[in-house]
Design an enzyme around this catalytic site. Structure first.
Site, PDB file in Angstrom:
ATOM      1  N   GLU A 185       8.627 -10.653   9.422  1.00 44.47           N
ATOM      2  CA  GLU A 185       9.848 -10.643   8.623  1.00 44.47           C
ATOM      3  C   GLU A 185      10.952 -10.005   9.453  1.00 44.47           C
ATOM      4  O   GLU A 185      10.667  -9.302  10.442  1.00 44.47           O
ATOM      5  CB  GLU A 185       9.649  -9.873   7.318  1.00 44.47           C
ATOM      6  CG  GLU A 185       9.388  -8.392   7.495  1.00 44.47           C
ATOM      7  CD  GLU A 185       9.145  -7.688   6.170  1.00 44.47           C
ATOM      8  OE1 GLU A 185       8.948  -8.369   5.156  1.00 44.47           O
ATOM      9  OE2 GLU A 185       9.144  -6.438   6.154  1.00 44.47           O
ATOM     10  N   GLU A 272       7.310  -4.516  -0.952  1.00 46.03           N
ATOM     11  CA  GLU A 272       5.965  -4.758  -1.465  1.00 46.03           C
ATOM     12  C   GLU A 272       5.749  -3.920  -2.714  1.00 46.03           C
ATOM     13  O   GLU A 272       6.538  -3.025  -3.036  1.00 46.03           O
ATOM     14  CB  GLU A 272       4.919  -4.382  -0.418  1.00 46.03           C
ATOM     15  CG  GLU A 272       4.971  -2.906  -0.018  1.00 46.03           C
ATOM     16  CD  GLU A 272       4.006  -2.573   1.086  1.00 46.03           C
ATOM     17  OE1 GLU A 272       2.791  -2.699   0.840  1.00 46.03           O
ATOM     18  OE2 GLU A 272       4.456  -2.177   2.185  1.00 46.03           O
ATOM     19  N   ASN A 274       2.695  -1.518  -4.170  1.00 46.58           N
ATOM     20  CA  ASN A 274       1.409  -0.887  -3.923  1.00 46.58           C
ATOM     21  C   ASN A 274       0.715  -0.637  -5.247  1.00 46.58           C
ATOM     22  O   ASN A 274       1.191   0.146  -6.074  1.00 46.58           O
ATOM     23  CB  ASN A 274       1.585   0.429  -3.158  1.00 46.58           C
ATOM     24  CG  ASN A 274       1.972   0.192  -1.716  1.00 46.58           C
ATOM     25  OD1 ASN A 274       1.336  -0.604  -1.028  1.00 46.58           O
ATOM     26  ND2 ASN A 274       3.016   0.841  -1.257  1.00 46.58           N
ATOM     27  N   ARG A 276      -1.616   1.089  -6.523  1.00 46.62           N
ATOM     28  CA  ARG A 276      -2.469   2.269  -6.410  1.00 46.62           C
ATOM     29  C   ARG A 276      -1.604   3.504  -6.467  1.00 46.62           C
ATOM     30  O   ARG A 276      -0.373   3.426  -6.538  1.00 46.62           O
ATOM     31  CB  ARG A 276      -3.227   2.249  -5.081  1.00 46.62           C
ATOM     32  CG  ARG A 276      -2.283   2.108  -3.882  1.00 46.62           C
ATOM     33  CD  ARG A 276      -2.989   2.255  -2.564  1.00 46.62           C
ATOM     34  NE  ARG A 276      -2.164   1.878  -1.430  1.00 46.62           N
ATOM     35  CZ  ARG A 276      -1.261   2.648  -0.843  1.00 46.62           C
ATOM     36  NH1 ARG A 276      -1.047   3.853  -1.325  1.00 46.62           N
ATOM     37  NH2 ARG A 276      -0.570   2.232   0.188  1.00 46.62           N
TER      38      ARG A 276
END
Length: 617
Positions: A185, A272, A274, A276
């Protein structure tokens, strides 16, 4: 109701989850590799289960073994922590299929967001195809599609570097996450890394819990984090909240998660999600006065979130202590952590205690130190003061770098971005500026060694000691006199084997000294005592390339053999240590006169890998 939790992880995050479980009255189960048989997380849990058969670096990636361990120990729930299997949807399904409660988001949500390429498509974005990039697309960032923590990331500024960057990123990602998929990217040079913590329940509530700034990074891995992200306009903050909630709702998210962005020129660029808990979650906990692990457990039990969101108070900053040498390309360090203690008033999350060994198999993070205060400036000052007073005896760490980073004008003014260390690393590393420390070490060591039966009129000959400090050799001298120890330019107020008090220019300085073999710690300064007479056999040929750390040779440059001509800076050998690859490059332009390294070879620090004989001009 959950009564027993197995944590499918190790180290600091396992210990942190165990702490919350103990407060809630929940029994805890640890899993461990052979290398971690006596680790702090193994000793902390109520029950520990060995994961057999796998190499230490791969043990925590064996989901089948983890599920068997949970059933054998009588656990009724599994918490994945972060890293390893935390974003593996197949592992989440295996836990649920075994009749255990999964303390995390639904497998489908993990699957949708686990691949950064699929996550971008879900948010209406499309990554570049590596085969189609041109010079106009530079600079580029190669990223692992799975996982996080900076693993499998490379910056590409020249098109011919792309194939090598792709190969290296794939190998590193496969080692860290068991998935070698990568993508490219555009690389935003001067963006800030800003993220939004979200919390969602099974009743339809998705709640953003503030922002965090994580712009101070090395190797694309965060080093200093804070909440809230300073200086964001209200409109941009609301946009970040909206995008984060949209991402969570798009995949029917449940539990704690983080949506990450690059912020540049007043715009937010989605990176992004995540799925978690994040390493930096303590700063959010400090600001909102909540326990995110406790919230995860309550959500997993089916409880709704509180009717009203928690209120933010003050500012929090976190610094990650790593066993690494920033001045040597962030080379990870191993050895015994003899002592670690922080002053009162700050939070310490760690997976180590005094006497523990720091090995080669896992991430080199030793601890996280977190400070909370009413304002950002006060939080920074509090954290810097705590780092300055932290007793840290063991391998080389990044503590001095962290301290100088927190006090750097660019950081205190909140003008930092992800290129901070690219610009400032040189000025943030180097010897600690305390010229009295080596003398204090020598005087404490010499205390009580005088062999005078009485005094005499003939002045004693000066005694000398040599130390290494940050790669530099320092020699200090002192004398035994009838009044005790003396040194030029200072007044020796007091010495004993563990303390030295010296007065220079009317200012009294107190030093605490600890010794472990040839390692000497003077307050926060680490010295290496050198022998009085150097070993003449220790001389190395010019151009010798030594292993900077213990690890494995994963690759030797193609067609490299003795007699090959190499260019200065040319990568010759690749080592893997602590899940990261490190390049050994030619120090000069010349001829490879010796090559000892072989792919698959285990090496120790200081082992001779190759010799490059410089071309005479």
């Amino acid at each position: 109701m959950i009564t027993s939790v197995l944590v499918a992880n190790r180290g600091e995050i396992a210990c942190r989850i165990f702490r919350t479980c103990a407060e809630l009255g929940i029994r805890t189960v640890a899993v461990h590799s052979d290398a971690d048989a006596d680790a702090l997380h193994t000793r902390t849990a109520d029950t520990a289960v060995r994961l057999p058969g796998a190499a230490p670096a791969d043990t925590y990636l064996r989901g089948d073994l983890v599920v068997k361990a949970a059933l054998a120990a009588g656990a009724d729930a599994v918490h994945p922590g972060y890293g390893f299997l935390s974003e593996n949807p197949d592992f989440a399904r295996a836990v649920i299929d075994a009749g255990l409660t999964w303390i995390g988001p639904p497998p489908g949500a993990i699957e949708a967001m686990a691949s950064k390429t699929r996550a971008k498509e879900l948010m209406g974005l499309a990554p570049l195809a590596a085969a189609d990039v041109t010079e106009d697309d530079l600079p580029l960032l190669v990223k692992a599609a799975a996982g996080g923590g900076g693993r499998g990331m490379r910056i590409v500024r020249r098109l011919h570097e792309l194939p090598d960057a792709l190969d290296g990123a794939r190998a590193e990602a496969a080692s860290a996450f068991g998935d070698g998929e990568v993508f490219v990217e555009p690389y935003i040079e001067h963006g800030r890394h800003v993220e939004v913590q979200i919390l969602a329940d099974t009743h339809g509530t998705v709640r953003p819990l503030g922002t965090r700034d994580c712009s101070l990074q090395r190797r694309h891995q965060k080093v200093v984090e804070e909440a809230p992200a300073p200086g964001l306009p209200d409109a941009l903050t609301e946009e970040l909240y909206t995008l984060a909630v949209r991402a969570a709702r798009a995949v029917s998210y449940v539990g704690a998660g983080t949506v990450e962005f690059l912020v540049a020129d007043g715009r937010a660029h989605f990176l992004e999600m995540n799925t978690r808990l994040q390493v930096e979650h303590p700063v959010t906990e400090a600001v909102f006065g909540i326990d995110l692990v406790a919230e995860q457990i309550r959500v997993a039990e089916g409880h709704p979130l509180s009717a009203e969101p928690p209120t933010a108070h003050g500012h929090a900053v976190e610094a990650r202590l790593y066993a690494e040498d920033p001045a040597r390309d962030w080379a990870p360090q191993t050895g015994t952590l003899h002592h670690l203690a922080v002053p009162a008033g700050v939070r310490l999350d760690t997976g180590y205690t005094g006497g523990d060994e720091i090995g080669v198999h896992y991430d080199p993070m030793l601890a996280k130190i977190v400070a909370h205060a009413p304002t950002r400036a006060e939080a920074i000052r509090k954290l810097a003061g705590a780092l300055e007073r932290t007793a840290l005896h063991g391998p080389v760490t990044n503590r001095d770098l962290l301290l100088r980073s927190l006090r750097h004008d660019e950081f205190t003014a909140a003008r930092m971005d992800t290129g901070f260390y690219d610009r400032h690393l040189g000025e943030l590393t180097g010897p600690a500026p305390d010229p009295l420390a080596p003398l204090a070490a020598a005087l404490a060591d010499a205390h009580g060694r005088s062999r005078f039966g009485g005094w005499r009129n003939v002045p004693a000959q000066p005694q000398t000691k040599r130390y290494e400090l940050a790669g530099e050799e320092i020699e200090v001298s002192y004398r035994h006199t009838r009044d005790g120890l003396a040194a030029d330019g200072v007044r020796v107020v007091h010495t004993d084997p563990h303390t030295a008090v010296l007065e220079a220019d009317g200012v009294r300085h107190r030093f605490e000294i600890a010794r472990y073999g040839d390692q000497v710690y003077v307050n926060t300064i680490r010295l290496t005592a050198l022998p009085r007479f150097p070993d003449p056999t220790a001389q190395l040929a010019p151009g010798s390339l030594l292993a900077p750390m213990p690890g494995t040779v994963v690759r030797v440059a193609e067609d490299l053999r003795e007699g090959t001509t190499v260019q200065a800076g040319q990568p010759l050998i690749w080592l893997e240590a602590m899940k990261m690859q490190h390049r050994i490059t030619a120090p000069v332009t010349g001829t490879l006169s010796a090559l000892h390294a072989k792919a698959g070879q285990q090496v120790e620090p200081g082992m001779l890998l190759a010799v490059v004989q410089e071309t005479s001009s």
